[in-house]
Design an enzyme around this catalytic site. Sequence first.
Site, PDB file in Angstrom:
ATOM      1  N   CYS A  43      39.694  46.413  45.096  1.00  0.00           N
ATOM      2  CA  CYS A  43      40.508  44.792  45.129  1.00  0.00           C
ATOM      3  C   CYS A  43      39.393  44.007  46.069  1.00  0.00           C
ATOM      4  CB  CYS A  43      41.719  45.039  45.872  1.00  0.00           C
ATOM      5  SG  CYS A  43      42.447  43.399  46.425  1.00  0.00           S
ATOM      6  N   CYS A  48      40.315  42.157  42.418  1.00  0.00           N
ATOM      7  CA  CYS A  48      41.231  40.948  42.623  1.00  0.00           C
ATOM      8  C   CYS A  48      40.402  40.074  43.509  1.00  0.00           C
ATOM      9  CB  CYS A  48      42.549  41.284  43.611  1.00  0.00           C
ATOM     10  SG  CYS A  48      43.109  42.924  43.506  1.00  0.00           S
ATOM     11  N   LYS A  51      37.400  38.552  41.793  1.00  0.00           N
ATOM     12  CA  LYS A  51      38.008  37.782  40.540  1.00  0.00           C
ATOM     13  C   LYS A  51      38.318  36.592  40.902  1.00  0.00           C
ATOM     14  CE  LYS A  51      41.821  38.408  39.198  1.00  0.00           C
ATOM     15  NZ  LYS A  51      42.336  39.471  38.738  1.00  0.00           N
ATOM     16  N   TYR A 177      44.340  42.722  30.812  1.00  0.00           N
ATOM     17  CA  TYR A 177      44.189  41.403  31.615  1.00  0.00           C
ATOM     18  C   TYR A 177      42.930  41.212  32.395  1.00  0.00           C
ATOM     19  CZ  TYR A 177      44.581  43.959  36.368  1.00  0.00           C
ATOM     20  OH  TYR A 177      44.336  44.606  37.589  1.00  0.00           O
ATOM     21  N   GLU A 181      40.964  37.880  31.754  1.00  0.00           N
ATOM     22  CA  GLU A 181      40.384  36.809  33.028  1.00  0.00           C
ATOM     23  C   GLU A 181      39.196  36.758  32.971  1.00  0.00           C
ATOM     24  OE1 GLU A 181      43.811  38.412  36.167  1.00  0.00           O
ATOM     25  OE2 GLU A 181      42.060  39.282  36.207  1.00  0.00           O
ATOM     26  N   HIS A 435      61.384  18.238  42.643  1.00  0.00           N
ATOM     27  CA  HIS A 435      60.846  17.249  41.488  1.00  0.00           C
ATOM     28  C   HIS A 435      59.834  16.610  42.096  1.00  0.00           C
ATOM     29  CE1 HIS A 435      61.439  14.911  38.146  1.00  0.00           C
ATOM     30  NE2 HIS A 435      61.337  13.808  38.714  1.00  0.00           N
ATOM     31  N   GLU A 440      60.625  23.596  38.615  1.00  0.00           N
ATOM     32  CA  GLU A 440      62.026  23.067  38.528  1.00  0.00           C
ATOM     33  C   GLU A 440      62.466  23.405  37.164  1.00  0.00           C
ATOM     34  OE1 GLU A 440      62.859  18.831  38.662  1.00  0.00           O
ATOM     35  OE2 GLU A 440      60.671  18.271  38.001  1.00  0.00           O
TER      36      GLU A 440
HETATM   37  C1  LIG Z   1      38.189  43.288  37.954  1.00  0.00           C
HETATM   38  C2  LIG Z   1      39.552  43.772  38.555  1.00  0.00           C
HETATM   39  C3  LIG Z   1      40.676  42.854  38.972  1.00  0.00           C
HETATM   40  C4  LIG Z   1      41.719  43.123  39.481  1.00  0.00           C
HETATM   41  N1  LIG Z   1      42.640  42.041  39.721  1.00  0.00           N
HETATM   42  C5  LIG Z   1      43.695  42.619  40.257  1.00  0.00           C
HETATM   43  C6  LIG Z   1      44.736  41.738  40.770  1.00  0.00           C
HETATM   44  O1  LIG Z   1      44.573  40.302  40.380  1.00  0.00           O
HETATM   45  N2  LIG Z   1      45.789  41.870  41.380  1.00  0.00           N
HETATM   46  C7  LIG Z   1      46.097  43.171  41.475  1.00  0.00           C
HETATM   47  O2  LIG Z   1      47.356  43.577  42.246  1.00  0.00           O
HETATM   48  N3  LIG Z   1      45.268  44.192  41.030  1.00  0.00           N
HETATM   49  C8  LIG Z   1      44.021  43.885  40.624  1.00  0.00           C
HETATM   50  N4  LIG Z   1      43.257  44.949  40.248  1.00  0.00           N
HETATM   51  C9  LIG Z   1      43.665  46.227  40.426  1.00  0.00           C
HETATM   52  C10 LIG Z   1      43.283  46.793  41.949  1.00  0.00           C
HETATM   53  O3  LIG Z   1      42.053  46.487  42.207  1.00  0.00           O
HETATM   54  C11 LIG Z   1      43.821  48.299  42.129  1.00  0.00           C
HETATM   55  O4  LIG Z   1      44.972  48.265  41.571  1.00  0.00           O
HETATM   56  C12 LIG Z   1      43.799  48.600  43.484  1.00  0.00           C
HETATM   57  O5  LIG Z   1      42.466  48.325  44.106  1.00  0.00           O
HETATM   58  C13 LIG Z   1      43.808  49.984  43.342  1.00  0.00           C
HETATM   59  O6  LIG Z   1      43.959  50.643  44.755  1.00  0.00           O
HETATM   60  P1  LIG Z   1      43.461  51.981  45.280  1.00  0.00           P
HETATM   61  O7  LIG Z   1      43.743  52.201  46.783  1.00  0.00           O
HETATM   62  O8  LIG Z   1      44.358  53.102  44.264  1.00  0.00           O
HETATM   63  O9  LIG Z   1      42.157  52.312  44.803  1.00  0.00           O
HETATM   64  P2  LIG Z   1      40.703  51.665  45.315  1.00  0.00           P
HETATM   65  O10 LIG Z   1      41.146  50.112  45.832  1.00  0.00           O
HETATM   66  O11 LIG Z   1      39.693  51.523  44.116  1.00  0.00           O
HETATM   67  O12 LIG Z   1      40.091  52.557  46.373  1.00  0.00           O
HETATM   68  C14 LIG Z   1      39.437  53.751  46.021  1.00  0.00           C
HETATM   69  C15 LIG Z   1      38.535  53.886  47.078  1.00  0.00           C
HETATM   70  O13 LIG Z   1      38.330  55.415  47.001  1.00  0.00           O
HETATM   71  C16 LIG Z   1      36.720  55.492  47.388  1.00  0.00           C
HETATM   72  N5  LIG Z   1      36.556  56.970  46.698  1.00  0.00           N
HETATM   73  C17 LIG Z   1      36.543  57.225  45.553  1.00  0.00           C
HETATM   74  N6  LIG Z   1      36.314  58.605  45.293  1.00  0.00           N
HETATM   75  C18 LIG Z   1      35.925  58.991  46.806  1.00  0.00           C
HETATM   76  C19 LIG Z   1      35.486  60.172  47.212  1.00  0.00           C
HETATM   77  N7  LIG Z   1      35.427  61.260  46.488  1.00  0.00           N
HETATM   78  N8  LIG Z   1      35.211  60.175  48.690  1.00  0.00           N
HETATM   79  C20 LIG Z   1      35.230  59.040  49.413  1.00  0.00           C
HETATM   80  N9  LIG Z   1      35.621  57.937  48.736  1.00  0.00           N
HETATM   81  C21 LIG Z   1      36.016  57.928  47.558  1.00  0.00           C
HETATM   82  C22 LIG Z   1      36.207  54.408  46.400  1.00  0.00           C
HETATM   83  O14 LIG Z   1      34.908  54.056  46.747  1.00  0.00           O
HETATM   84  C23 LIG Z   1      37.256  53.304  46.716  1.00  0.00           C
HETATM   85  O15 LIG Z   1      36.739  52.291  47.661  1.00  0.00           O
HETATM   86  C24 LIG Z   1      41.972  44.556  39.635  1.00  0.00           C
HETATM   87  C25 LIG Z   1      41.039  45.620  39.343  1.00  0.00           C
HETATM   88  C26 LIG Z   1      39.942  45.087  38.763  1.00  0.00           C
HETATM   89  C27 LIG Z   1      38.895  46.200  38.268  1.00  0.00           C
END
Ligand SMILES: Cc1cc2nc3c(=O)[nH]c(=O)nc-3n(C[C@H](O)[C@H](O)[C@H](O)COP(=O)(O)OP(=O)(O)OC[C@H]3O[C@@H](n4cnc5c(N)ncnc54)[C@H](O)[C@@H]3O)c2cc1C
Length: 452
Positions: A43, A48, A51, A177, A181, A435, A440
């Site tokens: 994110c 997010c 983006k 999406y 975007e 308004h 609205e």
């Molecule tokens: C281009 C794009 C736009 C988006 N826009 C939106 C939006 O506008 N609104 C919205 O709600 N959602 C949006 N999302 C989705 C949102 O980013 C994800 O749903 C959210 O980040 C998921 O959170 P998470 O904690 O599951 O994983 P993540 O935030 O991906 O975190 C996982 C972390 O784990 C780490 N990791 C992975 N494997 C290992 C390992 N083995 N050891 C140590 N670290 C590890 C990764 O490096 C990462 O930092 C978007 C996604 C993308 C790709």
Amino acid sequence: MAHYDFDLFTIGAGSGGVRASRMSASFGAKVAVAEERYLGGTCVNVGCIPKKLLVYASHYGEDFDDAAEFGWTAGERRFDWAKLIANKDQEIRRLNGIYRKLLGDAGVEIVESHAAVIDPHTVTVDGKRFTAKYILVAVGSWPRVPKFPGSEYAITSNEAFCLPVLPAKIIIVGGGYIGVEFAGIFHGLGAHTTQLHRGELFLRGFDDDIRTTLAEEMRKREIDLRFKTQIATIDKVNGKLSATLTDGNMIEADQILFATGRAANTPDLGLKNAGVKLKENGAVIVDDFSKSSVDSIYAIGDCTDRMMLTPVAIAEGLAVANTLFNNKPTKPGYENVPTAVFSTPNCATVGLTEQQARRQKYHVDIYRTLFRPLRHTLTGRDERTMMKLVVDRATGRVLGCHMVGAEAGEIVQGLAVALICGATKAQFDATVGIHPTAAEEFVTMRTKAARN
Ligand SMILES: Cc1cc2nc3c(=O)[nH]c(=O)nc-3n(C[C@H](O)[C@H](O)[C@H](O)COP(=O)(O)OP(=O)(O)OC[C@H]3O[C@@H](n4cnc5c(N)ncnc54)[C@H](O)[C@@H]3O)c2cc1C
């Protein structure tokens, strides 16, 4: 009693992992989190936040044009991609620092490397072993590009955020999406943009009125939308990419961005060795409390392939912390989760689509309006805002709210509260509008559009 190094070892410091770790620590647990790439996860770094910053940037072109009709004369217009990316990177570094501080202040130990699971209570990082009463898998997801001749030339959203130059011509592949975007972003910044989607219409799962209205609005802006086709091969000739489509057409481009889906970051994680069951697509199978098939291992966020959204990952993280360390077993809720698409114009939605409501055998009344926003009465821009309510005829309850138009996300966020409260159409009608706003219209729609 077994002694562990930590009460909770979280793998992944993204949206879900950070929330779960901080909250667990605040409930008194001893917590460590491993992060191999960037604090804040997708994110903050490649999702997010960057983006939305690019979306803001992409709207200025139209705003400059529109300003003329409000009496403004603007100077010479130039767009500097490198400056935008540098400023965006600076903001992300600031956010990375905030995440580090939040975790540190909560007393969470940060281990900055790749972690893998060895057994139900042991994690290894750089050859060092840590034991924990519970392991939380919060590793997120990664973009997936299908294999085909020339697929190595494709980029994903990850690379789109740090391209050295703005492409003059770009093809976006995918009708979710993220694809929609990026089509708006690159078009708004001046790139000739084609978006391809193999289905009949993009944004599957959204209300059909959102899908058709947005497609019309994007076409009016001369984004080249092509449905029922996809890329068969990509060739590189004299530094240019040439895509041959399944319908036989060819398109040249400087970049081809695939936004065709994301897969859980579960390979190389050792989960199967610990007995954790995965879906065929690699997502961790969990119960309503986010517990995996192994009692001491939980999983949240994108890697469970439930709803890939930041606030959902955060809610799941909080629920796990409450369940494990606050004596409050909590199931995250997935009903009436509002969501926005930061397309141009924006879309937002909460509750059931008309199609879902009908499939669920509701008899629905539909209220729909399509109008030119006040701002464009002066600019003359041919843009329409669409708003729609799906109402259960039996109870009068509003089942769904859908919108295409400026600030749709800001508007629908408030309506989501009303839906959570079970608001009826009569209560929407009894609400006084502000308004003049677009919002609205949501409380002044009186004419039913269709009956069934
Ligand atoms: C281009 C794009 C736009 C988006 N826009 C939106 C939006 O506008 N609104 C919205 O709600 N959602 C949006 N999302 C989705 C949102 O980013 C994800 O749903 C959210 O980040 C998921 O959170 P998470 O904690 O599951 O994983 P993540 O935030 O991906 O975190 C996982 C972390 O784990 C780490 N990791 C992975 N494997 C290992 C390992 N083995 N050891 C140590 N670290 C590890 C990764 O490096 C990462 O930092 C978007 C996604 C993308 C790709």
